[in-house]
Each structure stands twice: as structure tokens, then as C-alpha cells.
Design an enzyme around this catalytic site. Structure first.
Site, PDB file in Angstrom:
ATOM      1  N   GLU A   1     -17.482 -42.221 -27.612  1.00  0.00           N
ATOM      2  CA  GLU A   1     -18.284 -41.401 -26.772  1.00  0.00           C
ATOM      3  C   GLU A   1     -17.347 -40.406 -25.893  1.00  0.00           C
ATOM      4  OE1 GLU A   1     -20.738 -39.711 -23.671  1.00  0.00           O
ATOM      5  OE2 GLU A   1     -19.096 -41.040 -23.422  1.00  0.00           O
ATOM      6  N   GLU A   2     -16.315 -41.068 -25.210  1.00  0.00           N
ATOM      7  CA  GLU A   2     -15.694 -40.322 -24.226  1.00  0.00           C
ATOM      8  C   GLU A   2     -14.768 -39.005 -24.939  1.00  0.00           C
ATOM      9  OE1 GLU A   2     -16.265 -40.287 -21.343  1.00  0.00           O
ATOM     10  OE2 GLU A   2     -16.787 -42.433 -20.674  1.00  0.00           O
TER      11      GLU A   2
ATOM     12  N   HIS B   1     -16.284 -40.692 -13.505  1.00  0.00           N
ATOM     13  CA  HIS B   1     -15.036 -40.796 -13.865  1.00  0.00           C
ATOM     14  C   HIS B   1     -14.008 -40.720 -13.018  1.00  0.00           C
ATOM     15  CE1 HIS B   1     -15.854 -39.050 -18.371  1.00  0.00           C
ATOM     16  NE2 HIS B   1     -16.534 -40.004 -18.082  1.00  0.00           N
TER      17      HIS B   1
END
Length: 369
Positions: free
Chosen positions: A223-224, A324
Site C-alpha cells: 500500500e505504501e 509517517h
């Protein structure tokens, strides 16, 4: 609808276990094995794709249309891009995050044969050496390096240690849980989302209430970097809800102790009818919630639609400050999000007509005028 009991001690336990497993995108095998073993322990059947994305299945009273709940196992991290003459490592980011948050982080470097420890430092790390220049050097990935905790003063020393360009670098989570309920840690995105999905599934199984529809639990591994839920789906999935972080900011609709229901992110609006079903469930079950719009954000839902899947998508989020970076959430937000996911799994389909890929106009929903 009966309200089921959530095991928040289980959520805490599995979250701590997940945080201790490094899983930057591309280096996710260990966490895939952990999640597979936990699914086996819970008695939930599952399958893996070639690269390790997981699709687990909780049977419902009806097999079509069915629904998916998706979260991601991968986190941000870094990769060695340069062996430097001073015996240190230049690195490139995996995922989108600022080098400002990398400075000072303790890390593990995974070589072909072993793991080594080190620290990410700015090039000018000591005020005793560089004076005020430590405050004026640019903030970017070219101005940081990894200092390895081994004798290393040259490229030859690095090669002797078995380090190569392309080795993965994982950042320590440094988790701390406070009596106030706050959780500080790196990688709450999205280890906390994984813990939420496991806890909701455990609660459903222990309640002995059969969901109206088959529910697929999806654990993605990229996903990142933008390709999360582009696999693991199949044609019968009509509804998909992603579980991820709600970045808290003054410009957003804050919900640090509840659940955020996203109305839109950078990929566009989420499905009207599925999103409003989630809002209705929040009201019905007295779940603290907010609506939100995320301008600089995308989730597994976007990759699923971009891969050509015709399905309704939505995004529910636990509140996270400093996404993040060194992130913070609260157990009440994790609880609220888990309550919503469990309530959704036990709810009727949003549109029964969605069991057909193509069908007549009859049964197609209508938005308010």
C-alpha cells in the site's frame, strides 16, 4: 442488531507483536507468516498470493454479494542506494515520508546473510564540529546517512560486512503506551489497522452471530507504494472498506478519540451509499465519529478501483497525529474504529442489486435530490 464485545487486551497484545516485526514494503514475509499463523489460531481460512498478500474468509448467510475489509501490512522504510567512502550508507525512502523524521532513528539493515544495526544521522550531526551549520543544512534524503554499529570507515569495510546497494533498512517503532490511553510509535500506519481487523474478526467469531454476507479480510503488502489492493479481490466483492489512519491536522475535521469516515481523498470521492451506511451505523451504535476529507492521501481503495474492480469503496480511519513520523493515536480511537468495522460486518448489504455485475435499472439506488 446485537452489540458484540471487543477484546481490547487482545488488540493491545497483537498490536505490540505486529510493531516488533519489521515490514517495510518489499520485506514483508515475516509479518505475512505471523498473520497467517494468527488466522490459523482463530480458525479463519485464508489463501496467499504469490507475493504474500492474504485473503481470509468469514462465511456469511449469503455468498453474493460479498464484502471485503482491507488493511496493509507494509510500512514506510528505506533502502541502501550508496556505499559511501566514509563507511556509511546513503539511503532512499520506501514510501512517502520526510527525511526530517528519519534523522535520529535507530534502524536494522537487512543484508543477504544477516542483519546489522545502525542510526540515521544528518551529514552534519554534531554542533561541536559544525557549529550553527547543523541548523542550516537542507532537509532531504541526500543530507542523511546511516552510521553502522560495526567497524566501518570505507567502502571495503562495508563490503566486508556484506552490505550492498538494494539492502532494506527498517526503522525501529519505539512504542510507548501511556496510562492516559495514548500510544506513541512509528508504524501505527498500519499495524494498528491490522490489529483492528483481527480484533473485529475475533469478536464476530466469538459472538456466534453469522454475518449476513461473506466477509473477506484482506491484508495487502504494498500500500505504501500505491499498489495495495490491486490483487486478492474477486468478482463477487461488491463492497470494500479500507482501514487506515486519519491524519490529524488543524485543517481537518479532528477525531482523536473516535473514528473518521472519509468522504474523499486524493483519488476522489468514496461511494455515497456505502459511506452513508457507515455513518448510519455510527449513529445507531453511538460510535463517536467525524466526516473527513483528505487532500494528500490515498489508500487501498484507490488501487482496487484503478486495477479495474467495479465495487463500492469506503475508508474508515483511526486518528493519528504525525503520520509517517513518530505517530500517536489513542485506544479510544482504535476501539471506535473496531466497533464500526464489527457493526459493518454484521450489517445487511448496502444494495442487494450489487450481486449482479450487470443488471437492470430496477433496484439501483437513488441519491437525494
Amino acid at each position: 442488531m446485537e452489540k458484540i464485545t471487543l477484546d481490547m487486551e487482545y488488540l493491545k497484545k497483537i498490536l505490540l507483536q505486529l510493531l516488533e516485526i519489521p515490514s517495510p514494503t518489499g520485506y514483508t514475509d515475516r509479518i505475512v507468516h505471523f498473520c497467517g499463523e494468527e488466522l490459523e489460531r482463530l480458525g479463519i481460512p485464508f489463501e496467499l498470493t504469490r507475493r504474500g498478500a492474504i485473503r481470509a474468509d468469514i462465511k456469511g448467510r449469503t455468498s453474493s454479494p460479498d464484502r471485503a475489509l482491507v488493511t496493509h501490512l507494509d510500512t514506510i522504510g528505506a533502502m541502501v542506494r550508496e556505499l559511501k567512502p566514509n563507511g556509511r550508507l546513503g539511503i532512499a525512502s520506501i514510501g512517502t515520508w520526510s527525511s526530517r523524521f528519519a534523522e535520529g532513528a535507530r534502524v536494522t539493515i537487512f543484508t543477504d546473510t544477516e542483519s546489522l544495526r545502525g542510526t540515521i544521522l544528518p551529514l552534519k550531526a554534531s554542533g561541536h564540529v559544525y557549529g550553527d551549520e547543523i541548523d542550516t543544512q537542507p532537509v532531504n534524503w541526500d543530507n542523511i546517512e546511516v552510521r553502522i554499529d560495526e567497524p566501518s570507515l570505507s567502502i571495503d569495510d562495508l563490503l566486508e560486512l556484506g552490505i550492498h546497494v538494494g539492502d532494506w533498512v527498517a526503522v525501529d517503532p519505539l512504542c510507548e503506551i501511556r496510562p492516559s490511553g495514548y500510544i506513541n510509535s512509528r508504524h501505527l500506519d498500519n499495524k494498528a489497522g491490522v490489529a483492528i481487523l483481527f480484533t473485529a474478526a475475533k469478536a464476530i467469531l466469538e459472538s456466534s452471530i453469522k454475518p449476513p454476507l461473506d466477509c473477506h479480510l484482506l491484508f495487502t503488502i504494498a500500500e505504501e507504494v500505491g499498489t495495495g489492493a490491486s490483487v486478492t479481490l474477486h468478482g463477487d466483492v461488491a463492497e470494500m472498506v479500507s482501514i487506515d489512519t486519519a491524519p490529524l491536522h488543524g485543517g481537518h475535521n479532528l477525531c482523536e478519540r473516535g473514528v473518521s469516515v472519509a468522504m474523499m481523498d486524493s483519488s476522489g470521492p468514496f461511494d455515497y451509499h456505502l459511506t452513508h451506511r457507515l455513518l448510519e451505523l455510527c449513529r445507531r451504535h453511538d460510535i463517536l465519529h467525524r466526516r473527513d476529507v483528505f487532500r494528500y492521501y490515498r489508500s487501498d481503495s484507490a488501487s482496487a478501483v484503478e486495477a479495474g474492480n467495479d465495487l463500492r469503496t469506503a475508508l474508515v480511519c483511526f486518528g493519528v497525529d504525525g503520520t509517517h513520523g513518530y505517530e500517536r493515536t489513542h485506544f479510544e480511537s482504535l476501539r471506535a474504529t473496531t466497533e464500526l468495522i464489527a457493526a459493518y460486518m454484521l450489517s445487511e448489504p448496502v444494495v442487494w442489486r450489487d450481486r449482479f455485475n450487470l443488471g437492470p435499472l430496477k433496484g439501483f439506488p437513488v441519491q437525494p435530490e
